[in-house]
Design an enzyme around this catalytic site. Sequence first.
Site, mmCIF file in Angstrom:
data_model
loop_
_atom_site.group_PDB
_atom_site.id
_atom_site.type_symbol
_atom_site.label_atom_id
_atom_site.label_comp_id
_atom_site.label_asym_id
_atom_site.label_seq_id
_atom_site.Cartn_x
_atom_site.Cartn_y
_atom_site.Cartn_z
ATOM 1 N N MET A 142 0.841 -1.178 0.000
ATOM 2 C CA MET A 142 0.000 0.000 0.000
ATOM 3 C C MET A 142 0.881 1.233 0.000
ATOM 4 O O MET A 142 1.870 1.300 0.730
ATOM 5 C CB MET A 142 -0.854 -0.017 1.254
ATOM 6 C CG MET A 142 -1.732 1.200 1.366
ATOM 7 S SD MET A 142 -3.042 0.899 2.520
ATOM 8 C CE MET A 142 -4.400 1.716 1.727
ATOM 9 N N CYS A 143 0.531 2.190 -0.814
ATOM 10 C CA CYS A 143 1.311 3.408 -0.879
ATOM 11 C C CYS A 143 0.627 4.500 -0.092
ATOM 12 O O CYS A 143 -0.390 5.027 -0.521
ATOM 13 C CB CYS A 143 1.508 3.836 -2.327
ATOM 14 S SG CYS A 143 2.714 5.123 -2.450
ATOM 15 N N LEU A 144 1.205 4.785 1.023
ATOM 16 C CA LEU A 144 0.701 5.877 1.847
ATOM 17 C C LEU A 144 1.816 6.902 1.947
ATOM 18 O O LEU A 144 2.964 6.532 2.155
ATOM 19 C CB LEU A 144 0.407 5.360 3.256
ATOM 20 C CG LEU A 144 -1.008 4.936 3.603
ATOM 21 C CD1 LEU A 144 -1.034 4.365 5.001
ATOM 22 C CD2 LEU A 144 -1.961 6.097 3.496
#
Lengths: 152, 583
Positions: free
Chosen positions: A88-90
């Site tokens: 996940m790209c946060l």
Amino acid sequence: MAAVKRITKELAEFSNNPVPGVSAGLASEDNVFKWNVILTGPQGSPYSGGVFTLNLILPTEYPFKPPTLNFTTKIYHPNVSNDDKGSMCLGVLRSDSWKPSCKIVQVLEMAAGLLKEPNVDDAVETSIADEYKNNPESFEKTAREWTRKYAK
Amino acid sequence: MSAATNFNFSVIVIPSAVRSAAANLDFPTLNQSLSFALEVSSPSDFQTLYSEDTKGGNTFKGLLYVPDLDPSDPCDNHDLVPRNVTRKANLPMDDLKLVAYAPLITQHCSRQYMYSAENDNVAAFIFYGVPAKYSNNTDPLEGEGYPFEYPVYYLDGSIGQPLMNKLSEYSANMSEVYNGFNLTEAGYDIRDYARIYAVISTKNTNPMPGLWLFLLVVVAVLLFIIGASSLLMHLFQFHYRRSLRRRIANGEVDLEGLGVGRITVPREFLAKFPLYVYIAENGGQTTPPRQKVQDTTAPTTQPVPKEEGRRKERVKIPSAVVVKEGVSIVIPATITAERKSKGKERVKEKPRSPTAIDATTSPEMAEVSTSKGLTLSSPTTPSTTSRSSPKVQYSSTPSPQPRGTQTPTTTSPPHPRGYHQTSCPICLDDFIHQETTVRELPCLHIFHPECIDPYLKSQSSLCVLCKQSCLPKGYVPIRLTNSIVRRERLLRSIRERSREVATATAANNGGNNGEGGILWRWRLRRLRRQEQDLMGRQALVRVGRGRGGGFGLGPHYREQRVVEDVVRPRWRETMDRVFPGFR
């Protein structure tokens, strides 16, 4: 060990004040660096009704290094890589913008928030992001389909 | 080795009056239209048979003659050597320089001629080839060691035999030589001698003929060019390194952003970051938990004996930290001086002030400052000495470092300075008002020393909150190598380009998508390529997760560690050393 102390503290804090839509716990009792997280798809999003499991891996350098979040459930989302990693790209999880003052709870809250509203600027899957921007109907359709297919 | 290049035969006139040449053959040449001259310069017409260990310089000259042999010697084959050929006896003087001339018949004959010539002290010997029926064409030098000191040459038979015949024409007096009538008519004295004179020009066959010399010159020029460009490049690199060092010293370069590896804070700098006793921003008055802490201390400050014990213990914690880290707290000079003078006084005061009991720095300083009257308008209610003193300590200790813009305390009033931060961002534990010892970084962020110190010492030089460098301005923590210089330049140019691209994009969005679009895309592609280049060249390993691609370059590279390519071939290393600018 400082990291263990802090993680234990955060875990206790989380158990006391859980975030709605998010449940989390240690994957195994003897390893605080690996958490199992379950996100429920928020109402009104194409993911509603879905149950998404994630792995939260905390580095041994935590809190100096950011944790990583991986979807083990397949999800059609601009911010989640569409591979077997499901990373996940946060924004806050990028090591250059990570701050130790950021807690795991906040990370999880943000992850839940991303399900509600994807962040196209931080997208890893640019094609999905484009679709989300330009063709929301088809995006929602696919997302819903995937949710039905994988996240039940 | 001196090989012949040229044979020149001409007829000279030796006046009869001259009785001694005195080794000088400076005689006039016979008018060539009336006599004979021959030049042999085609390399196919002659050979140098022997020229080593020979005396003489570049030319061998002398009157041409055929050495005498024993009259019974069968080598004097008169088919080849005419009877009236020039012999030693036909020469006017004894001390003339001579060049022996003979046909190459057999090895035995050659030897005979050469021994005879040796006796005549010739300057050189010229053999010429004869038809096979007379000769076995043996190399005259074959056999036992060559004992002669003159060079030996060989003329082709097509030239040699006619020359032998000519030699027979110039053996008598002037009237009898070839064209003698005309010569005497032309005024030559009949008693003078006309003889064939040979000049053999040689050239030192140096071990490096023309081609080699040319190659040598080329190599030399190449070497010079390489050396010059290497020097130039080194100069440029030196200049770049110096300018980078200057810019780092001026704090214009984000060293961490260069990805040159881990930059940490050395012990001695870490020791200079002040340790304070934590004071809440509002003096601990509003936040209940901290209030509580203060409440517990407030009433207990006065009962001396019991509180003394507690105080001691409490203050010892930072002191222990101090000792362990080898830290000395920065104390402004005035206060240090004051402190020294106050040393004795403090002992006297001991019973009066509970804070002065310990010889540790912080309470001591506090006390000193208080006695200096530095207590600034404290908004708090009348408090005990022990409570107000650390506050004074803050205000009287100016931070020597420039303040970062992001720090929360920059805008707060300069006196009784407290902190916005209520807990350590690393362990998330709350700071306890007036109790916790905190480490203040140059950006004015505070942490537990035990939390932040190991990180700064071993992981990074950046404040974990604002990512500002904790290293003092002007400190260059790394050895500046050419690769760092290159990296910095490339990064800078990429950043500039990306700014350009951004403007281009902005302009593009405003206008149409025609030419600008192409230009923009081209620039974008170049930018990406450079970026990839950078990553590839430096063999970067991405630690952690970043976005793919993108131009957020500054911090983007922060976590990438340079892995020195282990398998760099030696030639590349050498190349790099010679031409530091390439790669």
